[in-house]
Design a protein around this motif. Structure first.
Motif, PDB file in Angstrom:
ATOM      1  N   TYR A 174       0.853  -1.196   0.000  1.00  6.01           N
ATOM      2  CA  TYR A 174       0.000   0.000   0.000  1.00  6.01           C
ATOM      3  C   TYR A 174       0.886   1.242   0.000  1.00  6.01           C
ATOM      4  O   TYR A 174       1.987   1.248   0.565  1.00  6.01           O
ATOM      5  CB  TYR A 174      -0.911   0.033   1.229  1.00  6.01           C
ATOM      6  N   TRP A 175       0.355   2.310  -0.592  1.00  3.10           N
ATOM      7  CA  TRP A 175       1.110   3.558  -0.725  1.00  3.10           C
ATOM      8  C   TRP A 175       1.559   4.111   0.621  1.00  3.10           C
ATOM      9  O   TRP A 175       2.665   4.646   0.753  1.00  3.10           O
ATOM     10  CB  TRP A 175       0.251   4.586  -1.455  1.00  3.10           C
ATOM     11  N   ASP A 176       0.704   3.992   1.643  1.00  2.88           N
ATOM     12  CA  ASP A 176       1.027   4.600   2.935  1.00  2.88           C
ATOM     13  C   ASP A 176       1.634   3.612   3.931  1.00  2.88           C
ATOM     14  O   ASP A 176       1.699   3.894   5.122  1.00  2.88           O
ATOM     15  CB  ASP A 176      -0.205   5.276   3.535  1.00  2.88           C
ATOM     16  N   VAL A 177       2.060   2.454   3.444  1.00  2.45           N
ATOM     17  CA  VAL A 177       2.790   1.491   4.281  1.00  2.45           C
ATOM     18  C   VAL A 177       4.142   1.245   3.619  1.00  2.45           C
ATOM     19  O   VAL A 177       4.212   0.709   2.511  1.00  2.45           O
ATOM     20  CB  VAL A 177       2.024   0.158   4.428  1.00  2.45           C
ATOM     21  N   PHE A 178       5.221   1.665   4.257  1.00  2.00           N
ATOM     22  CA  PHE A 178       6.576   1.565   3.676  1.00  2.00           C
ATOM     23  C   PHE A 178       6.657   2.256   2.309  1.00  2.00           C
ATOM     24  O   PHE A 178       7.432   1.830   1.441  1.00  2.00           O
ATOM     25  CB  PHE A 178       7.018   0.108   3.522  1.00  2.00           C
ATOM     26  N   SER A 179       5.823   3.276   2.093  1.00  2.00           N
ATOM     27  CA  SER A 179       5.793   4.001   0.810  1.00  2.00           C
ATOM     28  C   SER A 179       5.540   3.077  -0.381  1.00  2.00           C
ATOM     29  O   SER A 179       5.924   3.382  -1.513  1.00  2.00           O
ATOM     30  CB  SER A 179       7.104   4.779   0.591  1.00  2.00           C
ATOM     31  N   GLY A 180       4.925   1.941  -0.105  1.00  2.00           N
ATOM     32  CA  GLY A 180       4.590   1.001  -1.171  1.00  2.00           C
ATOM     33  C   GLY A 180       5.737   0.163  -1.671  1.00  2.00           C
ATOM     34  O   GLY A 180       5.590  -0.592  -2.640  1.00  2.00           O
ATOM     35  N   THR A 181       6.901   0.238  -1.010  1.00  2.00           N
ATOM     36  CA  THR A 181       8.083  -0.481  -1.514  1.00  2.00           C
ATOM     37  C   THR A 181       8.374  -1.770  -0.763  1.00  2.00           C
ATOM     38  O   THR A 181       9.235  -2.552  -1.171  1.00  2.00           O
ATOM     39  CB  THR A 181       9.331   0.419  -1.453  1.00  2.00           C
ATOM     40  N   LYS A 182       7.674  -2.015   0.373  1.00  2.00           N
ATOM     41  CA  LYS A 182       7.837  -3.255   1.132  1.00  2.00           C
ATOM     42  C   LYS A 182       6.463  -3.820   1.476  1.00  2.00           C
ATOM     43  O   LYS A 182       5.496  -3.081   1.640  1.00  2.00           O
ATOM     44  CB  LYS A 182       8.628  -3.004   2.427  1.00  2.00           C
ATOM     45  N   SER A 183       6.395  -5.136   1.611  1.00  2.00           N
ATOM     46  CA  SER A 183       5.113  -5.786   1.838  1.00  2.00           C
ATOM     47  C   SER A 183       4.630  -5.602   3.268  1.00  2.00           C
ATOM     48  O   SER A 183       5.426  -5.462   4.205  1.00  2.00           O
ATOM     49  CB  SER A 183       5.200  -7.275   1.512  1.00  2.00           C
ATOM     50  N   VAL A 184       3.295  -5.625   3.423  1.00  2.00           N
ATOM     51  CA  VAL A 184       2.678  -5.533   4.740  1.00  2.00           C
ATOM     52  C   VAL A 184       2.991  -6.772   5.573  1.00  2.00           C
ATOM     53  O   VAL A 184       3.299  -6.684   6.764  1.00  2.00           O
ATOM     54  CB  VAL A 184       1.147  -5.370   4.595  1.00  2.00           C
ATOM     55  N   GLU A 185       2.920  -7.947   4.932  1.00  2.00           N
ATOM     56  CA  GLU A 185       3.042  -9.208   5.664  1.00  2.00           C
ATOM     57  C   GLU A 185       4.424  -9.420   6.271  1.00  2.00           C
ATOM     58  O   GLU A 185       4.542  -9.823   7.434  1.00  2.00           O
ATOM     59  CB  GLU A 185       2.716 -10.390   4.739  1.00  2.00           C
ATOM     60  N   SER A 186       5.472  -9.182   5.492  1.00  2.00           N
ATOM     61  CA  SER A 186       6.819  -9.546   5.950  1.00  2.00           C
ATOM     62  C   SER A 186       7.855  -8.448   5.805  1.00  2.00           C
ATOM     63  O   SER A 186       9.011  -8.629   6.191  1.00  2.00           O
ATOM     64  CB  SER A 186       7.303 -10.786   5.180  1.00  2.00           C
ATOM     65  N   GLY A 187       7.453  -7.305   5.232  1.00  2.00           N
ATOM     66  CA  GLY A 187       8.432  -6.243   5.002  1.00  2.00           C
ATOM     67  C   GLY A 187       9.420  -6.558   3.897  1.00  2.00           C
ATOM     68  O   GLY A 187      10.454  -5.900   3.761  1.00  2.00           O
ATOM     69  N   THR A 188       9.097  -7.560   3.068  1.00  2.00           N
ATOM     70  CA  THR A 188       9.987  -7.933   1.962  1.00  2.00           C
ATOM     71  C   THR A 188       9.955  -6.855   0.878  1.00  2.00           C
ATOM     72  O   THR A 188       8.877  -6.415   0.469  1.00  2.00           O
ATOM     73  CB  THR A 188       9.557  -9.278   1.350  1.00  2.00           C
ATOM     74  N   PRO A 189      11.113  -6.427   0.387  1.00  2.00           N
ATOM     75  CA  PRO A 189      11.147  -5.404  -0.662  1.00  2.00           C
ATOM     76  C   PRO A 189      10.438  -5.877  -1.935  1.00  2.00           C
ATOM     77  O   PRO A 189      10.534  -7.052  -2.307  1.00  2.00           O
ATOM     78  CB  PRO A 189      12.647  -5.198  -0.916  1.00  2.00           C
ATOM     79  N   LEU A 190       9.769  -4.962  -2.586  1.00  2.00           N
ATOM     80  CA  LEU A 190       9.037  -5.283  -3.813  1.00  2.00           C
ATOM     81  C   LEU A 190       9.961  -5.866  -4.884  1.00  2.00           C
ATOM     82  O   LEU A 190       9.572  -6.756  -5.640  1.00  2.00           O
ATOM     83  CB  LEU A 190       8.346  -4.023  -4.348  1.00  2.00           C
ATOM     84  N   LYS A 191      11.202  -5.393  -4.932  1.00  2.00           N
ATOM     85  CA  LYS A 191      12.109  -5.843  -5.990  1.00  2.00           C
ATOM     86  C   LYS A 191      12.446  -7.328  -5.896  1.00  2.00           C
ATOM     87  O   LYS A 191      12.971  -7.899  -6.849  1.00  2.00           O
ATOM     88  CB  LYS A 191      13.395  -5.012  -5.969  1.00  2.00           C
ATOM     89  N   GLU A 192      12.116  -7.965  -4.762  1.00  2.00           N
ATOM     90  CA  GLU A 192      12.385  -9.388  -4.624  1.00  2.00           C
ATOM     91  C   GLU A 192      11.239 -10.265  -5.126  1.00  2.00           C
ATOM     92  O   GLU A 192      11.331 -11.487  -5.115  1.00  2.00           O
ATOM     93  CB  GLU A 192      12.693  -9.712  -3.160  1.00  2.00           C
TER      94      GLU A 192
END
Length: 463
Positions: free
Chosen positions: A37-55
């Protein structure tokens, strides 16, 4: 799999379509879906585990609003995501041309029940009837998928979203109304309703998790058995929050039910203050309907009414704008608290008003100036009447219009972070009726000739 909602969490968690996609992917072997989500980690990491989107391997973007394009681009760039990018949602069904340089695939239609086919096709580098590669967008006709509503999502994530902490019951899709400004009738047709028995079975399973349900549909109270559904849910012990109601469907029995279900604020959308403008918008709601709704709300202890209006309509006069103030004033005499939302009309693709200029005036700059004056006038006068007023800027709605009407040129400016409103004023002007439209290739099942006939009838009301 990454499921990306380039907007706020409260809206994303209340979106039944995203809930479907999430559940379907995670039910498959060898797949994991996580949310962004845009307002969670600026949309670059997942809500569930904080895994970066690039992975992640594949990112599914749900585009609900035109302004989300800017956020989606920022997420892609800041996350350094290089995997496969797929876009879907109402904005894609409207006109995806401004997005073709940003995504690899576009999905046209309602994806629930078809997620597995979508994923398999992406993995193989193929297309389906509804999934199209970006480089082929704008050529051949693309059919829009309509999902079967004979079932309902059983397990969902309960979060504190737009309707509070609740379970989502989608009672239907599409709309039987014919509002001239609204895209829902076209892109989600035909209007479909879920069976009450099915909805109550889903609610029964949710009882151990929540004490509130949100009823979701473009117009919940148009469901042929809306009263039966709401009454049954209340008898089961639920608070009930409808996503929307129409003033002309409200009667003593229904308002009493809504009050018993815990409704504290009634939202109605007259859209215009004068009967003349409501006829143009084909809203089908009279001043009597609005005042009756407010009176019933007050009688049953609902002390707040929120009202939605539009300005910048074709042929709109100062008297039409002043009629908004007069209607709100009459409502304010019936209920203690009234809030008003004022927004400029966006002449959306696929609607009978799509050929009209933004602002309702052929001279776009004059139309923008007039819009700003109308909004200032309404803020001042409605404030005097004791109503709270919210109004977006004319510029933000002009940008919405450009993005909804735009082509690849608009998309390139967005991608290069070089989008300036003044460079794209041409997209705000009147569209000639014989002109090929960027979104003509999307097959929603309606005929353009029918829209033109509707538009011709509306023009007789404008003059």
């Amino acid at each position: 799999m990454a499921l990306v909602y380039p907007n706020r969490y409260v809206g994303g968690i209340a979106n039944i379509g995203l809930q479907h996609i999430y559940a379907e992917i995670n039910s498959l072997d060898n797949y994991i879906c996580e949310r962004f989500y845009w307002d969670v980690f600026s949309g670059t990491k997942s809500v569930e585990s904080g895994t970066p989107l690039k992975e992640f391997d594949i990112a599914l973007f749900s585009l609900q609003y035109e302004e989300d394009y800017f956020k989606a681009i920022k997420i892609i760039k800041e996350s350094e995501f290089t995997g496969l990018k797929v876009a879907g949602g109402p904005c894609v069904m409207e006109n995806p041309l401004p997005l073709v340089e940003l995504f690899d695939y576009f999905y046209f239609g309602e994806v629930d029940g078809d997620v597995t086919n979508l994923i398999k096709a992406c993995e193989k580098g193929e297309e389906t009837e509804y999934l199209v590669k970006a480089e082929r967008i704008g050529g051949e006709k693309v059919k829009v998928r309509k999902a079967d509503l004979s079932t309902h999502l059983q397990t969902q994530i309960v979060g504190s979203g737009a309707y509070g902490e609740c379970y989502l019951l989608e009672v239907g899709r599409g709309c039987k109304r014919a509002c001239s400004f609204c895209i829902v009738r076209q892109i989600y047709s035909p209007c479909r309703w879920r069976d009450v028995k099915l909805l109550l079975e889903i609610a029964e399973g949710a009882k151990k998790f929540v004490d509130k349900v949100a009823l979701v549909a473009p117009s919940v109270t148009d469901h042929p058995k809306a009263k039966e559904l709401i009454a049954s849910l209340i008898d089961m012990g639920f608070l009930v929050s409808p996503s929307s109601v129409r003033a002309d469907t409200l009667d003593e029995e229904l308002v009493e039910l809504l009050s018993r279900g815990g409704l504290e604020s009634l939202t109605i959308a007259p859209e215009a203050g004068s009967e003349r403008m409501r006829r143009l918008l084909r809203k089908g709601i009279s001043e009597e309907d609005v005042l009756n709704a407010a009176s019933l709300a007050a009688k049953h202890g609902i002390e707040k009414v929120k009202m939605y209006f539009m300005v910048g309509l074709p042929g709109e006069s100062h008297e039409d704008v002043r009629a908004i103030v007069e209607l709100v004033d009459r409502v304010k005499k019936l209920v203690p608290r009234v809030s008003v939302s004022i927004n400029p009309l966006v002449p959306k693709p696929h609607t009978p008003l799509q050929w009209e200029p933004f602002g309702g005036i052929d001279d776009v700059k004059a139309g923008m100036k007039a819009l700003k004056e109308k909004i200032r006038f309404l803020k001042k006068e409605l404030g005097r009447k004791g109503a709270s007023v919210s109004a977006e800027s004319a510029e933000s709605f002009a940008i919405q219009t450009i993005l909804s009407r735009g082509n690849k040129e608009v998309g390139r400016a967005i991608a290069e972070n070089n989008f300036r409103l003044r460079d794209f004023y041409a997209y705000l002007g009147r569209i000639e009726e014989d002109e090929d439209l960027p979104w003509d290739f999307i097959d929603h099942g309606y005929s353009k000739s029918r829209l033109l006939k509707e538009y011709e009838r509306l023009k007789s009301l404008i003059s």
